[in-house]
Every structure is written in structure tokens, then in C-alpha cells.
Design a protein around this motif. Sequence first.
Motif, short mmCIF file in Angstrom:
data_model
loop_
_atom_site.label_atom_id
_atom_site.label_comp_id
_atom_site.label_asym_id
_atom_site.label_seq_id
_atom_site.Cartn_x
_atom_site.Cartn_y
_atom_site.Cartn_z
N ASN A 127 -1.04 -4.91 -21.64
CA ASN A 127 -0.62 -3.51 -21.50
C ASN A 127 0.86 -3.49 -21.15
N GLY A 128 1.58 -2.49 -21.67
CA GLY A 128 2.99 -2.36 -21.32
C GLY A 128 3.91 -2.66 -22.48
N ILE A 129 5.19 -2.78 -22.17
CA ILE A 129 6.23 -3.04 -23.17
C ILE A 129 7.29 -3.93 -22.53
N LEU A 130 7.68 -4.98 -23.24
CA LEU A 130 8.77 -5.84 -22.82
C LEU A 130 9.95 -5.61 -23.76
N ARG A 131 11.13 -5.91 -23.28
CA ARG A 131 12.30 -5.86 -24.16
C ARG A 131 13.02 -7.19 -24.08
N VAL A 132 13.52 -7.63 -25.21
CA VAL A 132 14.31 -8.85 -25.28
C VAL A 132 15.75 -8.41 -25.45
N TYR A 133 16.62 -8.95 -24.61
CA TYR A 133 18.02 -8.55 -24.67
C TYR A 133 18.94 -9.73 -24.41
N ALA A 134 20.19 -9.53 -24.80
CA ALA A 134 21.25 -10.51 -24.54
C ALA A 134 22.50 -9.74 -24.16
N ALA A 135 23.48 -10.45 -23.66
CA ALA A 135 24.75 -9.81 -23.31
C ALA A 135 25.72 -9.95 -24.49
N ASP A 136 26.44 -8.86 -24.77
CA ASP A 136 27.47 -8.95 -25.81
C ASP A 136 28.74 -9.56 -25.22
N CYS A 137 29.81 -9.63 -26.02
CA CYS A 137 31.04 -10.28 -25.56
C CYS A 137 31.70 -9.56 -24.39
N ASN A 138 31.33 -8.29 -24.17
CA ASN A 138 31.87 -7.53 -23.03
C ASN A 138 30.94 -7.55 -21.82
N GLY A 139 29.83 -8.29 -21.93
CA GLY A 139 28.89 -8.38 -20.83
C GLY A 139 27.87 -7.25 -20.79
N ASN A 140 27.84 -6.39 -21.82
CA ASN A 140 26.86 -5.30 -21.87
C ASN A 140 25.53 -5.82 -22.42
N GLU A 141 24.44 -5.35 -21.84
CA GLU A 141 23.12 -5.74 -22.33
C GLU A 141 22.84 -5.05 -23.66
N VAL A 142 22.39 -5.83 -24.64
CA VAL A 142 22.04 -5.30 -25.95
C VAL A 142 20.58 -5.63 -26.21
N THR A 143 19.76 -4.59 -26.36
CA THR A 143 18.34 -4.78 -26.64
C THR A 143 18.17 -5.24 -28.07
N LYS A 144 17.53 -6.39 -28.26
CA LYS A 144 17.32 -6.95 -29.59
C LYS A 144 16.02 -6.45 -30.21
N TYR A 145 14.96 -6.43 -29.41
CA TYR A 145 13.68 -5.93 -29.90
C TYR A 145 12.72 -5.73 -28.73
N PHE A 146 11.60 -5.10 -29.04
CA PHE A 146 10.57 -4.81 -28.04
C PHE A 146 9.30 -5.58 -28.38
N ILE A 147 8.59 -5.99 -27.34
CA ILE A 147 7.28 -6.62 -27.51
C ILE A 147 6.27 -5.62 -26.98
N ARG A 148 5.32 -5.29 -27.84
CA ARG A 148 4.36 -4.24 -27.52
C ARG A 148 2.99 -4.83 -27.19
N GLU A 149 2.07 -3.96 -26.81
CA GLU A 149 0.70 -4.39 -26.52
C GLU A 149 0.13 -5.18 -27.70
N ASN A 150 -0.66 -6.16 -27.38
CA ASN A 150 -1.33 -7.03 -28.37
C ASN A 150 -0.37 -7.99 -29.06
N GLN A 151 0.80 -8.19 -28.51
CA GLN A 151 1.74 -9.14 -29.11
C GLN A 151 2.03 -10.27 -28.13
N PHE A 152 2.29 -11.44 -28.72
CA PHE A 152 2.70 -12.61 -27.94
C PHE A 152 4.22 -12.63 -27.88
N PHE A 153 4.73 -13.29 -26.85
CA PHE A 153 6.17 -13.53 -26.78
C PHE A 153 6.44 -14.91 -26.21
N VAL A 154 7.40 -15.58 -26.84
CA VAL A 154 8.00 -16.78 -26.30
C VAL A 154 9.36 -16.89 -26.97
#
Length: 192
Positions: free
Chosen positions: A52-79
Motif C-alpha cells: 500500500n502507498g506510493i514511493l518516488r525515486v529521485y536524484a539531485a540535478d546539477c544545482n542540487g534540486n531533487e528531480v522525481t524520476k518515477y513513482f512506484i505504486r501498489e503491487n510493484q517491486f522496487f530495487v
Amino acid sequence: MEKLRSVLSFGGILSKDAIEQVAAHFKRRLLKTNDHFQEVHKTAREIAFVENGILRVYAADCNGNEVTKYFIRENQFFVDLESYYTATPATDACQAAVHSELYTVHKSVIEKLSDETPNLYIFIKTLTEASLMNKIKDNDFLNFGDSKTKYLEFVKRYPNLAQQVPQQYIASYLKITPQSLSRIRKELAHKQ
């Protein structure tokens, strides 16, 4: 854990006994909003399943700002595949966008189970390929159209995410400013 068992039955690759054996090794883990499952510069050693829930995968851009790359939703695996398979520090972070319930399993357990459980390796390979294909399809609309078009497509594809995920994460994912997203949402609300 029923959702996890259901996903483990994907493709009929694992027997019922194998599904139960694998599921028994996953540990329940609760994340509050903004808690991290995976931090940058830490080596990925666990696989997560989002019950249950939602995860987000993010990285920092060259200015140090967080950039969301994608979301992991219910029923999905993440690694973080690169970090997991190369045993190198992750360049992305994975964080709960909302309160989330995960089931996690350590790499050493998966390796042991792969030796003991027929077809687990095939299942993981199939799941990895399906996940990568979904990620490509998930992000295909981000390269076409203006901000409003991208937002409308996002809402169409992911109505639950549009309602639950904080606006700044959606804006970051769509590569627009939160102010632009706010304007678009106001404009659309006035049309309804």
C-alpha cells in the motif's frame, strides 16, 4: 501480504508452494511520508514490494534540486538495479511520497531462495523485464506536448497519484515548476 502473493503468481512461473516459501521471507515495513527506503550513496541490498502507498525515486540535478524520476505504486517491486547487481552506491534515492506499507527481502535471502526454489530466477528475470518495459511506457508521454498536455496525460494514466502525491513531486516528475502546475490545475478546475 495478499497482494504480494498475487504478484508472485504472475505468469504461473512459481508453484503455490514456492510462492508461500518466498512470501514467508519478506518482512513488513512501514514508511511514513518522506521516510527513505533507499538513500543516495548507500548500496541497494533489499528488494521492496509496495503493498500500500506510493514511493518516488529521485536524484539531485546539477544545482542540487531533487528531480522525481518515477513513482512506484501498489503491487510493484522496487530495487535500484544498478546498485543491487554491481554492489555500488546508489545514485538515486527512493522515498515514501505518502505513508506506505512495504514487504522487503534482503539480497542474501533472494540468492539463497534462488538456489532452493525452482523457477525463482526465471520469475525475477521476467519481473525485471516487465518492470523495465513498464518504466519505458510510463515515461513516454513526458517528451511530448506542453505542460498542460503532460499533466492531463499524467492524470489520465495515474488518477490515484494525481490525488495523493504532493504537488511538488508531480511538478518535478513532469519537469515543470510547482507554480506552473498550480496554474494548470486552477485553469482546469475553472473549466469544470
